[in-house]
Design a protein around this motif. Structure first.
Motif, PDB file in Angstrom:
ATOM      1  N   LYS A 110     -35.808  18.071 -15.999  1.00  0.00           N
ATOM      2  CA  LYS A 110     -37.154  17.657 -15.263  1.00  0.00           C
ATOM      3  C   LYS A 110     -35.739  17.425 -14.169  1.00  0.00           C
ATOM      4  O   LYS A 110     -35.760  17.164 -12.915  1.00  0.00           O
ATOM      5  CB  LYS A 110     -37.792  16.438 -15.289  1.00  0.00           C
ATOM      6  CG  LYS A 110     -38.869  17.479 -15.527  1.00  0.00           C
ATOM      7  CD  LYS A 110     -40.488  16.515 -15.873  1.00  0.00           C
ATOM      8  CE  LYS A 110     -41.226  16.816 -16.356  1.00  0.00           C
ATOM      9  NZ  LYS A 110     -42.648  15.569 -16.776  1.00  0.00           N
ATOM     10  N   VAL A 111     -34.348  16.685 -14.955  1.00  0.00           N
ATOM     11  CA  VAL A 111     -33.820  15.952 -14.640  1.00  0.00           C
ATOM     12  C   VAL A 111     -32.742  16.866 -13.226  1.00  0.00           C
ATOM     13  O   VAL A 111     -32.312  17.024 -13.166  1.00  0.00           O
ATOM     14  CB  VAL A 111     -32.554  14.924 -15.778  1.00  0.00           C
ATOM     15  CG1 VAL A 111     -31.774  14.703 -15.126  1.00  0.00           C
ATOM     16  CG2 VAL A 111     -33.837  13.425 -15.536  1.00  0.00           C
ATOM     17  N   ARG A 112     -32.156  18.233 -14.424  1.00  0.00           N
ATOM     18  CA  ARG A 112     -31.486  19.200 -14.409  1.00  0.00           C
ATOM     19  C   ARG A 112     -32.189  19.875 -13.021  1.00  0.00           C
ATOM     20  O   ARG A 112     -31.915  20.426 -12.104  1.00  0.00           O
ATOM     21  CB  ARG A 112     -31.522  20.295 -15.409  1.00  0.00           C
ATOM     22  CG  ARG A 112     -30.318  19.715 -16.564  1.00  0.00           C
ATOM     23  CD  ARG A 112     -30.815  20.970 -18.063  1.00  0.00           C
ATOM     24  NE  ARG A 112     -29.694  19.953 -18.696  1.00  0.00           N
ATOM     25  CZ  ARG A 112     -30.227  20.120 -19.573  1.00  0.00           C
ATOM     26  NH1 ARG A 112     -30.891  20.575 -20.257  1.00  0.00           N
ATOM     27  NH2 ARG A 112     -28.787  19.353 -20.948  1.00  0.00           N
ATOM     28  N   GLU A 113     -33.712  20.192 -12.246  1.00  0.00           N
ATOM     29  CA  GLU A 113     -34.073  20.746 -11.878  1.00  0.00           C
ATOM     30  C   GLU A 113     -34.329  20.000 -10.622  1.00  0.00           C
ATOM     31  O   GLU A 113     -34.271  20.466  -9.255  1.00  0.00           O
ATOM     32  CB  GLU A 113     -35.865  20.918 -11.985  1.00  0.00           C
ATOM     33  CG  GLU A 113     -36.165  21.979 -12.817  1.00  0.00           C
ATOM     34  CD  GLU A 113     -36.929  22.403 -13.197  1.00  0.00           C
ATOM     35  OE1 GLU A 113     -38.253  21.260 -12.803  1.00  0.00           O
ATOM     36  OE2 GLU A 113     -37.856  23.190 -14.314  1.00  0.00           O
ATOM     37  N   ARG A 114     -33.995  18.767 -10.383  1.00  0.00           N
ATOM     38  CA  ARG A 114     -33.992  17.284  -9.117  1.00  0.00           C
ATOM     39  C   ARG A 114     -32.142  17.839  -9.290  1.00  0.00           C
ATOM     40  O   ARG A 114     -32.224  17.698  -7.589  1.00  0.00           O
ATOM     41  CB  ARG A 114     -34.505  16.099  -9.556  1.00  0.00           C
ATOM     42  CG  ARG A 114     -35.524  15.969  -9.554  1.00  0.00           C
ATOM     43  CD  ARG A 114     -35.999  14.553  -9.486  1.00  0.00           C
ATOM     44  NE  ARG A 114     -35.178  14.149 -10.827  1.00  0.00           N
ATOM     45  CZ  ARG A 114     -35.515  12.601 -11.405  1.00  0.00           C
ATOM     46  NH1 ARG A 114     -37.541  12.528 -11.675  1.00  0.00           N
ATOM     47  NH2 ARG A 114     -34.853  12.295 -12.564  1.00  0.00           N
ATOM     48  N   ARG A 115     -31.789  17.762  -9.620  1.00  0.00           N
ATOM     49  CA  ARG A 115     -29.939  17.601  -9.424  1.00  0.00           C
ATOM     50  C   ARG A 115     -29.757  19.414  -8.747  1.00  0.00           C
ATOM     51  O   ARG A 115     -28.341  19.399  -8.264  1.00  0.00           O
ATOM     52  CB  ARG A 115     -29.452  17.670 -10.168  1.00  0.00           C
ATOM     53  CG  ARG A 115     -29.698  16.126 -10.871  1.00  0.00           C
ATOM     54  CD  ARG A 115     -28.358  15.725 -11.989  1.00  0.00           C
ATOM     55  NE  ARG A 115     -28.221  13.966 -12.089  1.00  0.00           N
ATOM     56  CZ  ARG A 115     -27.729  13.514 -13.214  1.00  0.00           C
ATOM     57  NH1 ARG A 115     -27.010  13.892 -13.749  1.00  0.00           N
ATOM     58  NH2 ARG A 115     -28.160  12.171 -13.424  1.00  0.00           N
TER      59      ARG A 115
END
Length: 117
Positions: A110-115
């Motif tokens: 999820k963090v990678r997708e947000r970034r």
């Protein structure tokens, strides 16, 4: 300092005879003994007209802090103090290592997708 007796020292003005026997009536009381696991006794007083089922079977001993019961030969056991647990320790009790890895992977995704990676 004046030498001599002072008849009213330590008394209230208008208090009546020393000892104040005429002030109130002491109610009948029932003394109940409680013992903790170390053998310490404490006595609690209750009104004589209180029903037996309203008198507690256990109290916290005021000096030792341990639970105290009415049976001298069989007092309540000393409670074990649980060590302080962190939030992480509680989480580890609820989750297996595999579940933790899976949740961590989802959170990282999820963090990678947000970034935008």
């Amino acid at each position: 300092m004046a030498v001599g007796g002072n008849a009213i020292r330590g008394t209230r003005v208008g208090s009546g005879p020393m000892g104040e026997q005429d002030h109130g009536h002491q109610a009948d009381r029932l003394a109940v003994s409680y013992w903790d696991a170390l053998g310490n006794e404490t006595v609690r007083h209750y009104a004589a007209d209180v029903a037996e089922d309203e008198i507690p079977d256990m109290i916290d001993h005021p000096h030792s802090g341990l639970p105290a019961g009415r049976d001298k030969d069989n007092p309540p056991e000393m409670s074990r103090n649980e060590p302080y647990k962190t939030h992480l320790a509680y989480v580890k009790e609820r989750r297996t290592d595999e579940e933790a890895e899976e949740l961590l992977g989802e959170a990282l995704q999820k963090v990678r997708e947000r970034r935008g990676q």
